[in-house]
Design an enzyme around this catalytic site. Sequence first.
Site, mmCIF file in Angstrom:
data_model
loop_
_atom_site.group_PDB
_atom_site.id
_atom_site.type_symbol
_atom_site.label_atom_id
_atom_site.label_comp_id
_atom_site.label_asym_id
_atom_site.label_seq_id
_atom_site.Cartn_x
_atom_site.Cartn_y
_atom_site.Cartn_z
ATOM 1 C CG ASP A 1 145.648 -21.643 23.827
ATOM 2 O OD1 ASP A 1 146.134 -21.199 22.768
ATOM 3 O OD2 ASP A 1 145.244 -22.818 23.945
ATOM 4 C CE1 TYR B 1 138.135 -23.685 20.429
ATOM 5 C CE2 TYR B 1 136.263 -22.200 20.497
ATOM 6 C CZ TYR B 1 136.769 -23.481 20.430
ATOM 7 O OH TYR B 1 135.905 -24.551 20.384
ATOM 8 C CG HIS C 1 140.279 -25.771 16.561
ATOM 9 N ND1 HIS C 1 140.541 -27.109 16.760
ATOM 10 C CD2 HIS C 1 140.200 -25.223 17.815
ATOM 11 C CE1 HIS C 1 140.633 -27.360 18.064
ATOM 12 N NE2 HIS C 1 140.424 -26.234 18.724
ATOM 13 N NE ARG D 1 128.526 -25.657 21.000
ATOM 14 C CZ ARG D 1 129.827 -25.451 21.190
ATOM 15 N NH1 ARG D 1 130.403 -25.821 22.319
ATOM 16 N NH2 ARG D 1 130.565 -24.862 20.267
ATOM 17 C CD GLU E 1 144.027 -27.656 21.347
ATOM 18 O OE1 GLU E 1 142.850 -28.037 21.327
ATOM 19 O OE2 GLU E 1 144.381 -26.585 21.864
ATOM 20 C CD GLU F 1 147.237 -23.469 20.486
ATOM 21 O OE1 GLU F 1 147.465 -22.291 20.856
ATOM 22 O OE2 GLU F 1 146.430 -24.224 21.058
ATOM 23 C CG ASP G 1 146.987 -25.993 24.406
ATOM 24 O OD1 ASP G 1 147.417 -26.182 25.554
ATOM 25 O OD2 ASP G 1 145.810 -25.697 24.147
ATOM 26 N NE ARG H 1 141.593 -32.501 22.164
ATOM 27 C CZ ARG H 1 141.831 -31.216 21.930
ATOM 28 N NH1 ARG H 1 141.272 -30.258 22.653
ATOM 29 N NH2 ARG H 1 142.661 -30.867 20.964
ATOM 30 C CD GLN I 1 139.640 -29.291 26.237
ATOM 31 O OE1 GLN I 1 140.448 -30.085 25.750
ATOM 32 N NE2 GLN I 1 139.251 -28.197 25.598
ATOM 33 C CE LYS J 1 142.889 -27.026 25.814
ATOM 34 N NZ LYS J 1 143.256 -27.102 24.391
ATOM 35 C CB THR K 1 151.993 -25.259 27.015
ATOM 36 O OG1 THR K 1 150.756 -25.366 27.720
ATOM 37 C CG2 THR K 1 151.783 -24.540 25.694
ATOM 38 C CB THR L 1 143.743 -25.897 17.378
ATOM 39 O OG1 THR L 1 143.802 -26.319 18.724
ATOM 40 C CG2 THR L 1 144.120 -27.042 16.456
ATOM 41 C CD GLU M 1 140.175 -29.492 14.656
ATOM 42 O OE1 GLU M 1 139.737 -28.748 13.769
ATOM 43 O OE2 GLU M 1 141.189 -29.210 15.331
#
Lengths: 395, 395
Positions: free
Chosen positions: A105, A107, A112, A121, A178, A180, A212, A216, A219, A232, A236, A323, A337
């Site tokens: 997978d 990113y 995203h 962060r 997610e 994808e 996916d 959260r 994770q 995860k 899937t 995603t 999101e």
Amino acid sequence: MSEDSDFPIDNLPYGVFSTPGTGRRVGVAIGRWVLDLGAVLDDPDFRTPSLNAHLSRGPERWAQVRARLVELLTDERRRPLVEPYLVPLDRVTLHLPFEVADYVDFYASEHHAANLGRMLRPGQDPLPPNWRHLPLGYHGRAGTVVVSGTPVIRPCGQRMEHGAPGPVDGPSRRLDVEVELGFVVGVPTAPGESVPTRRFDRHVFGVVLLNDWSARDLQAWEYVPLGPFLGKSFATSISPWVVPMAALGAARVPGPPQSPEPIGYLREEPHWSLDITFELELNGEVVSRPPFAQMYWSPAQLLAHLTANGATLRTGDLYASGTVSGPNPGEAGSLIELTWGGTRPLRLRDGSSRAFLEDGDVVTIRASAPSASGGRIGFGELTGTVLPAVSRPER
Amino acid sequence: MSEDSDFPIDNLPYGVFSTPGTGRRVGVAIGRWVLDLGAVLDDPDFRTPSLNAHLSRGPERWAQVRARLVELLTDERRRPLVEPYLVPLDRVTLHLPFEVADYVDFYASEHHAANLGRMLRPGQDPLPPNWRHLPLGYHGRAGTVVVSGTPVIRPCGQRMEHGAPGPVDGPSRRLDVEVELGFVVGVPTAPGESVPTRRFDRHVFGVVLLNDWSARDLQAWEYVPLGPFLGKSFATSISPWVVPMAALGAARVPGPPQSPEPIGYLREEPHWSLDITFELELNGEVVSRPPFAQMYWSPAQLLAHLTANGATLRTGDLYASGTVSGPNPGEAGSLIELTWGGTRPLRLRDGSSRAFLEDGDVVTIRASAPSASGGRIGFGELTGTVLPAVSRPER
């Protein structure tokens, strides 16, 4: 035969189906029918319960079979040959279309990655320092890739609440999706061989829709420093139809600008993407329309990176885009999101609201792309229902 | 028949072998011979080119077959029945012993994790905050798990030199090994099912030696935030012999103290480990003797965690301990620890020195454990030679 359908003659996606009392075999979707390839073609590759044999043959064979199918399905004189082998879609059961070898997978959506960076962060650069230099990715659990329609059991696991003295164990409270696109590898490579961007079409047969599912809270607690794992690995989901790259010629569009210029093995000329628009439905209501075209890293760049260290490909390898999230409101491919970490719940038409998924929720993903004849092709439906967590047995 | 060998009657590890002109089949090592199970037992599970059929049967069947083999190999009256099916080990080719489903790698040695923490995050707590609460792990690439003897091509990829303006691409300059123990899953689980620590023996058939080859420079640049990817995915080597858990009864020892007390699903009574001592050989010279007994997280805790979210197990799943490193000098299971990040190269007897692996280097891992009769059993040899990097093709 195929008006107003996801599956006009320009599409011809492959799947594995069965009918009551018969075994699994390969078929192609056309309009509201499945053409039984095991019966209509004299080719043992299609009398098997997976697409893997055909996947392994490579682009010349893929093109021959596609041309033959177009001929069979468009030449009126051949209709008597074909009609006995058309099975109504609403009478078949669809299965996992191929045996998944390894699942990776990525990113690849800047929007995203930046959204998650801003949430996780705050105050720092939203993208990790390596993000614009290489397509970040990780291996997922191939054994829990399931076909559309398979229920998804809410996972249990450890979460660490903000300010708590230690983690607690229990059903995830932040179950998410997610949206994808998954790429299906046909032709394997030898050890040490890497796949240049221009050779993407020699190896990748087609695409599936992919969800996916992500817990959260699990994770967030586990992912430093080894990346996503139990958050995860429980499930899937992929769509039952593999849309061949050959059906997506009209969907090829220029990719977005990349800066800095990608390092040697990631360069491609032209840098291309796919004009695919997704719909994310929660309990029958569309809550987002993520666009694939603006994905920063292209499908060919992802494959070039995956093999840059000489890791071999196998027939049935599946790699996903990560995603798909666009730059605008209503274009994000995940609830975290769309609800900004659960702080701005979605209000649904039925009067309820959702920060994350509740038991019984039904998530459906659809997508469409321009077709060769100026219309649209679809990808079928990828759906899954959330079931309650299973209690743990006694130790 | 089996004096001074890794493979006395107390061991009986399973592998897949062939001889010139014959197909692959399952055998058991005894002394300097392989007993051809496909020929000597009336059991189709062993007339296949992998151990997977037998793996799937479960502990009652595993015990029956083992008892039957002990009887055949120790009863003098049966010798005429058995002797025609003993093939000298030096005349067979050994293959991957099972089809690897998913491969997961853990990080269960406190000493290894703390050593890496001190090197990568000097001045901070050497262990990540989650480390003592859950066994950290990630999925690796099942398709690049190879059997002992398979050469390992030096991987290429991006690295970021300290203070450089951007990454460069090229052959890894910090190629390393990781000495690990791999656990082979036999019995699958249903979706949502988790495996309590006390049920480890219902699912795990046995163990292999495992070398998780690692390109430290690729890994350092890529691993935040999604974990190890290309730095590990080019090759993982395993030994050809799967030593059954049944042969390791005498090796069960108490595990080290755990603090804080593990959360519910990770508790076990008793907390156990395995008294296995490894030898890491570089070009024929032993450079380290990593002890398994002090691994913080136990084999059963690793499996309980892997399934804590309800992720299914498949027959052939492989999960590894992570690098086995002990507390003392000369007990680390990787070069990055033995040479402290390459700053204190190893001096070899041939006068050369090594910070990391050079092309042509031969790495061999061996191990032994106490046996039921008071002697030792071995695990055979896990070996691999480093080949030069393959140049990339033109784009």
